[in-house]
Design an enzyme around this catalytic site. Structure first.
Site, PDB file in Angstrom:
ATOM      1  N   HIS A 175      57.960  38.911  40.792  1.00 51.52           N
ATOM      2  CA  HIS A 175      57.378  39.919  39.898  1.00 51.52           C
ATOM      3  C   HIS A 175      56.755  39.210  38.702  1.00 51.52           C
ATOM      4  O   HIS A 175      57.351  38.284  38.161  1.00 51.52           O
ATOM      5  CB  HIS A 175      58.488  40.878  39.422  1.00 51.52           C
ATOM      6  N   CYS A 183      52.301  43.809  40.286  1.00 52.32           N
ATOM      7  CA  CYS A 183      52.560  44.872  39.300  1.00 52.32           C
ATOM      8  C   CYS A 183      51.297  45.043  38.458  1.00 52.32           C
ATOM      9  O   CYS A 183      50.993  44.193  37.618  1.00 52.32           O
ATOM     10  CB  CYS A 183      53.760  44.501  38.433  1.00 52.32           C
ATOM     11  N   HIS A 189      53.837  47.636  42.354  1.00 48.93           N
ATOM     12  CA  HIS A 189      54.173  48.514  41.233  1.00 48.93           C
ATOM     13  C   HIS A 189      52.850  49.053  40.718  1.00 48.93           C
ATOM     14  O   HIS A 189      52.016  48.271  40.249  1.00 48.93           O
ATOM     15  CB  HIS A 189      54.832  47.728  40.095  1.00 48.93           C
ATOM     16  N   ASP A 218      55.281  52.853  38.821  1.00 52.24           N
ATOM     17  CA  ASP A 218      56.127  52.082  37.915  1.00 52.24           C
ATOM     18  C   ASP A 218      56.148  52.778  36.560  1.00 52.24           C
ATOM     19  O   ASP A 218      55.093  53.045  35.986  1.00 52.24           O
ATOM     20  CB  ASP A 218      55.552  50.673  37.785  1.00 52.24           C
ATOM     21  N   HIS A 219      57.293  53.056  36.077  1.00 52.85           N
ATOM     22  CA  HIS A 219      57.464  53.768  34.809  1.00 52.85           C
ATOM     23  C   HIS A 219      56.743  55.118  34.871  1.00 52.85           C
ATOM     24  O   HIS A 219      56.064  55.442  35.836  1.00 52.85           O
ATOM     25  CB  HIS A 219      56.939  52.979  33.608  1.00 52.85           C
ATOM     26  N   TYR A 261      61.980  55.304  32.858  1.00 56.05           N
ATOM     27  CA  TYR A 261      62.253  55.751  34.226  1.00 56.05           C
ATOM     28  C   TYR A 261      62.740  57.195  34.308  1.00 56.05           C
ATOM     29  O   TYR A 261      63.584  57.516  35.126  1.00 56.05           O
ATOM     30  CB  TYR A 261      63.247  54.805  34.906  1.00 56.05           C
TER      31      TYR A 261
HETATM   32  C1  DNO Z   1      60.477  47.042  34.495  1.00 52.10           C
HETATM   33  C2  DNO Z   1      60.447  46.367  35.795  1.00 52.10           C
HETATM   34  C3  DNO Z   1      61.129  45.033  35.745  1.00 52.10           C
HETATM   35  C4  DNO Z   1      61.283  44.495  37.154  1.00 52.10           C
HETATM   36  C5  DNO Z   1      61.953  43.169  37.243  1.00 52.10           C
HETATM   37  C6  DNO Z   1      61.735  42.579  38.610  1.00 52.10           C
HETATM   38  O1  DNO Z   1      60.415  48.202  34.446  1.00 52.10           O
HETATM   39  O2  DNO Z   1      59.182  46.301  36.319  1.00 52.10           O
HETATM   40  O3  DNO Z   1      62.375  45.151  35.169  1.00 52.10           O
HETATM   41  O4  DNO Z   1      62.057  45.352  37.899  1.00 52.10           O
HETATM   42  O5  DNO Z   1      61.495  42.321  36.280  1.00 52.10           O
HETATM   43  O6  DNO Z   1      62.609  41.519  38.806  1.00 52.10           O
END
Ligand code: DNO
Length: 404
Positions: free
Chosen positions: A243, A281, A308, A361-362, A380
């Site tokens: 990531h 991401c 993501h 993501d988020h 989240y």
């Molecule tokens: C935040 C996430 C990160 C991710 C880690 C992957 O919201 O995108 O915490 O899960 O860094 O290892």
């Protein structure tokens, strides 16, 4: 979900779930329309072995809700591995055995990151947008205040302009002690799915272990880790996905090696194997203006194992906030189209891993969720992520309809 375009499947729709302590229950995850869950065994300390039983229990819990645990996010990498000291043999053994145990339970996509000390960093967890919803925000001025006045990191001043330093000083002065404590805590204790109640002294001790470590040294430690675990991942059929750094630039004077295209190229070179892959991401990469996301996505497409999808809006003062999923600086239609094309290409080539899982993501905190505490999972909340997922699903269907 019945496929609207059976010959042109969509990406697999995922949703992150932090386990039984997640305020969003699995029943709600199912109602978002997601089919796949991104989850981790957050209760297990970093570096320890995940037993098959613990994995199976979680897998069955998710399956009982009508969902599939398809992506592990994450199997965290212990700090000793990043620093390159301590009982590395044992740590590598635990990591590789964990990968074998996951594969034995049918879970073969594993995300990890290589960010020193902290996981992701923001300076505001509840930044209010014009529509009343709230988002996560990163402001270098506030981060300067954290480093210079909260953490008191030696040399921190040198990382900021005099204007940033002046604004940081004024902002810090405007806070009372309670607000300062809450602000500091919101930066040092946001590891995914857990609260460690870390203190500033803990962070200072963690930082001290990286003293004099530069990017090259951290890269060498990543290479050592990959050389130890990739053969086991290949044997088990596990696809590891690194990531990106979030934010994708150095913080706290620490080395940073997963922020831009050249970094990913270098990582892929360490081991030229599908097991050495990427979690792309869009949120993390997009916080850097010089990252050309569509080009990066095309360049790395065949080695991406999880996505993501999120956007950020960069502002002229160097800060950024998390925008709605289809807004901000990410051209999401181009991203999603590229992913659907990659998926079609893999399917045509007969690749077993043709379907690409993504998660919104988020998401913004909005509506009823505004009344709930952010707890262990800032960013989240359910409704905002569901909005993101619904928009992305519509985008996928629209693109499919166009190409039918
Ligand atoms: C935040 C996430 C990160 C991710 C880690 C992957 O919201 O995108 O915490 O899960 O860094 O290892």
């Amino acid at each position: 979900m019945d496929l609207a375009f059976p010959n042109l499947p969509l990406l697999a729709e995922g949703f992150r779930w932090f386990g039984p302590n997640d305020p969003v229950p699995l029943a709600y995850v199912r109602q978002t329309g997601a089919t796949d869950v991104f989850s981790s065994l957050h209760q297990i300390p970093y570096g320890e072995l995940w037993s098959r039983e613990a994995i199976r229990t979680r897998r069955e819990m998710i399956a009982a809700a009508g969902l599939r645990w398809s992506v592990v996010e994450s199997v965290p990498v212990h700090e000793d591995i990043k620093i390159g000291c301590g009982d590395l043999k044992q740590l590598f053994e635990n990591y590789t055995q964990t990968l074998h145990n996951l594969a034995a339970e049918g879970i073969t996509q594993v995300i990890y990151n290589f960010m020193p000390v902290l996981d992701w960093v923001r300076t505001e967890m509840r930044s209010v947008l014009p529509d009343g919803s709230e988002c996560l925000h990163f402001d270098p001025v506030r981060f300067a205040a954290f480093e210079i006045y909260g953490l008191k990191r030696a040399g921190a001043e040198a990382d900021y302009t005099s204007e940033q330093r002046e604004r940081a000083a004024a902002w810090w002065k405007s806070l009372d002690d309670t607000a300062r404590d809450a602000f500091v805590q919101s930066i040092i204790d946001v590891f995914p799915g857990v609260k460690w109640a870390l203190s500033l002294d803990d962070i200072r001790a963690m930082l001290a272990r990286y003293e004099r470590m530069n990017d090259a040294a951290l890269s060498a430690n990543l290479a050592r880790f990959l050389e130890a675990v990739i053969p086991a991942a290949e044997e088990a059929g596990v696809l590891l996905a690194i990531h990106p750094d979030d934010p994708p630039f150095s913080v706290l004077g620490l080395p940073r090696i997963v922020s831009k295209a050249a970094d990913i190229e270098a990582i892929f070179k360490i081991a030229d194997s599908p097991a050495n892959g990427l979690c792309f991401c869009t949120g993390s990469f997009s916080a850097r203006a010089d990252n050309d996301l569509p080009a990066m996505l095309k360049q790395f497409a065949s080695r991406i194992h999880a996505m993501h999808l999120r956007s950020t809006q960069r502002l002229p003062d160097g800060s950024f906030y998390e925008a709605n999923h289809l807004e901000g600086s990410v051209n999401m239609p181009v991203i999603v189209k590229t992913l659907l094309d990659e998926q079609d290409r893999r399917r045509a080539a007969g690749r077993a891993d043709w379907q690409l899982p993504f998660r919104p993501d988020h998401g913004h905190t909005m509506m009823d969720d505004l009344m709930k505490p952010a707890g262990i999972t800032p960013g989240y909340s359910c409704i905002g992520r569901m909005r993101g997922l619904a928009e992305l699903r519509g985008l996928m269907l629209g693109l499919r309809y166009q190409s039918e």
